[in-house]
Design an enzyme around this catalytic site. Structure first.
Site, PDB file in Angstrom:
ATOM      1  N   GLY A  91       0.831  -1.202   0.000  1.00 35.82           N
ATOM      2  CA  GLY A  91       0.000   0.000   0.000  1.00 35.82           C
ATOM      3  C   GLY A  91       0.859   1.243   0.000  1.00 35.82           C
ATOM      4  O   GLY A  91       2.031   1.208   0.387  1.00 35.82           O
ATOM      5  N   GLY A  93       0.596   5.721   0.575  1.00 32.56           N
ATOM      6  CA  GLY A  93      -0.146   6.930   0.890  1.00 32.56           C
ATOM      7  C   GLY A  93       0.708   8.154   0.663  1.00 32.56           C
ATOM      8  O   GLY A  93       1.855   8.062   0.192  1.00 32.56           O
ATOM      9  N   ASN A  94       0.180   9.338   0.985  1.00 34.25           N
ATOM     10  CA  ASN A  94       0.919  10.580   0.768  1.00 34.25           C
ATOM     11  C   ASN A  94       2.178  10.664   1.627  1.00 34.25           C
ATOM     12  O   ASN A  94       3.229  11.133   1.179  1.00 34.25           O
ATOM     13  CB  ASN A  94       0.014  11.777   1.060  1.00 34.25           C
ATOM     14  CG  ASN A  94      -1.113  11.911   0.055  1.00 34.25           C
ATOM     15  OD1 ASN A  94      -0.959  11.524  -1.101  1.00 34.25           O
ATOM     16  ND2 ASN A  94      -2.245  12.432   0.492  1.00 34.25           N
ATOM     17  N   PHE A  95       2.062  10.240   2.892  1.00 32.62           N
ATOM     18  CA  PHE A  95       3.181  10.332   3.814  1.00 32.62           C
ATOM     19  C   PHE A  95       3.568   8.970   4.377  1.00 32.62           C
ATOM     20  O   PHE A  95       4.267   8.887   5.376  1.00 32.62           O
ATOM     21  CB  PHE A  95       2.834  11.265   4.981  1.00 32.62           C
ATOM     22  CG  PHE A  95       2.319  12.601   4.538  1.00 32.62           C
ATOM     23  CD1 PHE A  95       3.098  13.425   3.751  1.00 32.62           C
ATOM     24  CD2 PHE A  95       1.055  13.024   4.901  1.00 32.62           C
ATOM     25  CE1 PHE A  95       2.632  14.658   3.334  1.00 32.62           C
ATOM     26  CE2 PHE A  95       0.578  14.246   4.493  1.00 32.62           C
ATOM     27  CZ  PHE A  95       1.369  15.074   3.714  1.00 32.62           C
ATOM     28  N   SER A  96       3.103   7.927   3.756  1.00 35.36           N
ATOM     29  CA  SER A  96       3.332   6.605   4.323  1.00 35.36           C
ATOM     30  C   SER A  96       3.308   5.543   3.241  1.00 35.36           C
ATOM     31  O   SER A  96       2.870   5.775   2.123  1.00 35.36           O
ATOM     32  CB  SER A  96       2.246   6.292   5.370  1.00 35.36           C
ATOM     33  OG  SER A  96       0.976   6.203   4.740  1.00 35.36           O
ATOM     34  N   LYS A 113       2.591  -0.308   8.605  1.00 37.91           N
ATOM     35  CA  LYS A 113       2.405   1.027   8.054  1.00 37.91           C
ATOM     36  C   LYS A 113       3.577   1.894   8.507  1.00 37.91           C
ATOM     37  O   LYS A 113       3.805   2.066   9.706  1.00 37.91           O
ATOM     38  CB  LYS A 113       1.083   1.608   8.542  1.00 37.91           C
ATOM     39  CG  LYS A 113       0.759   3.014   8.063  1.00 37.91           C
ATOM     40  CD  LYS A 113      -0.612   3.416   8.594  1.00 37.91           C
ATOM     41  CE  LYS A 113      -0.989   4.827   8.219  1.00 37.91           C
ATOM     42  NZ  LYS A 113      -2.336   5.194   8.732  1.00 37.91           N
ATOM     43  N   ASP A 206     -14.379   7.126   8.099  1.00 31.03           N
ATOM     44  CA  ASP A 206     -13.844   6.865   6.761  1.00 31.03           C
ATOM     45  C   ASP A 206     -14.242   5.467   6.284  1.00 31.03           C
ATOM     46  O   ASP A 206     -13.447   4.767   5.658  1.00 31.03           O
ATOM     47  CB  ASP A 206     -12.323   7.019   6.749  1.00 31.03           C
ATOM     48  CG  ASP A 206     -11.767   7.177   5.330  1.00 31.03           C
ATOM     49  OD1 ASP A 206     -12.534   7.580   4.430  1.00 31.03           O
ATOM     50  OD2 ASP A 206     -10.576   6.890   5.127  1.00 31.03           O
TER      51      ASP A 206
END
Length: 478
Positions: A91, A93-96, A113, A206
């Site tokens: 996976g 993400g923007n910062f991860s 993560k 979410d």
């Protein structure tokens, strides 16, 4: 946050092992400022000649982390953190990013993560703390479990349960809409998970198909609690969180909202997507999407059953006081005869809360029924070499008197405990693991594992297929 160092000597009398836990129990709402790496750099092991062969798996791992050149090279290359070996990305993400990992003692696959600390502003740190706190307080078979949190000078690692079957969004976009008989089973599990969250006053904020993960073909878990928050019943919230297509109308038109109703609306969007393969509100830009959701006009295809349409309309009611409750969802005609999995027993997630020296003595002579899984976990820890002597000394010398999310032994305990909890659940049970466990602990075979198996089989006779082969996809929004 004060650093916590544990000193102990092995039962051989010649092996000195110092393990470091960089956090303790953080309750002040801020991340500790420690720049210490909790892996090999903080483990010191010394041996007499030819004594390594007598080490337990736990002691041997500590030794390898400190001295083995292969382990040191893996650590330097970012392929080793704490007790975990890291593998492929699953996976982004923007910062991860999220990597597949394996716990070297428990041999358990996990999702890790990894967040870049240089990109975490104060707001993102608050969200991260909420994510950790929310997951720590949830214990349901349809919710991803938190195992451990590890900090290095450059990153924070959140170690959680791994769902190898991929996410619901990928499944639908690649395979098409889900038949209603299957959708009922999945949605009942989503409902049970959200019910558990709300019973703990935790709002997810979410819920969407990207955050529903398959562990097996018929077993899902809700994950990604990055936008979650604690909220008393009917307490107004003000922060817009989540994915715009799943956002309730009150998020667009009001200054505040009630969290549980926002989660229920998102459940309605998710259900619509499951049974149609489409989104009820679609637009080419954010302004038109907002108007579409506020106007509330959508059309359900005629192929969807009347009972399912009734549930969707109840969930997507614009008036929050008339939006269906979890109780109404559970009792609706579409979900008649469906199983809503129950939460796990709330066992302690910190091992020393249960295994003080007096408790160890007590359960060794008389095993309480309610603590049988914890006792099994303790036996497994002993087999790995994490004995009561280690735990007692660590508890005695710990500054905060409590193992936490940020402790490698407690992370091992949580993984083993959760594995045994899953064995007690007919939906999650892995018969291959049960056979392996019974080989390791034959004296407990009839007393514990078999009793859980029989209990689970009385509750359900469903035939579960093998795990899906889809690659896991984890959606991270930060």
């Amino acid at each position: 946050m004060a650093k916590t160092r544990h000193h102990m000597r092995s039962i051989t009398g010649s092996t000195q092992i110092n393990t470091y836990s960089p956090y303790g129990n953080n309750r002040n709402g801020e991340f500790p400022s420690s720049n210490s790496d909790p892996s090999a750099a903080n483990v010191n092991v010394s041996f007499g000649k030819n004594e390594k062969k007598n080490l337990t798996p736990y002691e041997k791992l500590l030794y390898d982390l400190q001295y083995d050149t292969h382990f040191k090279a893996e650590e330097k290359a970012g392929r080793l953190i704490g007790f975990y070996r890291l593998y492929k990305d699953i996976g982004l993400g923007n910062f991860s990013r999220v990597k597949l990992g394996v716990h070297l003692l428990a041999k358990e696959e996990v999702a890790i993560k990894i967040l870049d600390k240089t990109k975490l502003d104060n707001k993102t740190q608050r969200l991260l703390l909420r994510e950790i706190t929310s997951m720590e307080n949830l214990y349901h078979p349809n919710i991803i479990r938190l195992y451990e949190v590890i900090e290095t000078p450059n990153a924070i690692h959140i170690v959680t349960e791994y769902a190898p079957g991929g996410d619901l969004y990928t499944h639908i976009t690649s395979e098409g809409k889900i038949p209603e008989d299957e959708a009922k089973h999945i949605f009942a599990q989503i409902t049970a998970a959200v019910d558990h969250m709300h019973s703990k006053n935790i709002i997810h904020r979410d819920i969407k198909s990207e955050n529903v993960f398959f562990v097996k073909e018929h077993l899902i878990k809700i994950g990604d609690f990055g936008f979650s928050t604690y909220s008393e019943k009917n307490q107004p919230l003000t922060t817009f969180c989540g994915s715009p297509p799943y956002a309730a109308p009150e998020l667009y038109r009001d200054e505040n909202y009630i969290g549980i109703y926002v989660d229920i609306w998102a459940m309605g969007i998710t259900l619509f997507f499951m049974v149609t393969g489409l989104m009820p509100f679609r637009a080419e830009n954010m302004g038109k999407l907002k108007k579409s959701i506020i106007d509330g006009h959508y059309s359900i295809p005629g192929s969807v059953s009347y009972q399912c349409q009734e549930l969707i309309n109840g969930l997507l009611n614009h008036e929050i006081t008339e939006r269906w409750s979890i109780k109404q969802i559970r009792s609706c005609s579409w979900l008649t005869h469906q199983n809503f999995p129950k939460e796990f027993n709330p066992f302690s997630m910190n091992i020393n809360n249960y295994y003080t020296s007096s408790n160890v003595t007590k359960i060794s002579t008389s095993i309480p029924t309610k603590s049988s899984i914890e006792y099994e976990t303790y036996l497994r820890l002993q087999k790995l070499g994490i004995t009561s002597e280690y735990l007692q000394v660590m508890n005695k010398n710990s500054d905060d008197k409590n193992f936490s999310n940020f402790d490698m032994i407690n992370g091992t305990y949580r993984i083993l405990l959760h594995r045994l909890q899953k064995q007690s659940n007919v939906l999650e049970r892995d018969d291959m693991y049960a056979e392996k466990f019974n080989e390791d602990f034959p004296s407990l075979q009839n007393h514990m594992i078999t009793s859980y198996r029989r209990t689970g089989e009385r509750k359900s006779k469903q035939n579960l297929n093998q795990s899906q082969t889809h690659n896991a996809k984890v959606c991270i929004i930060l």
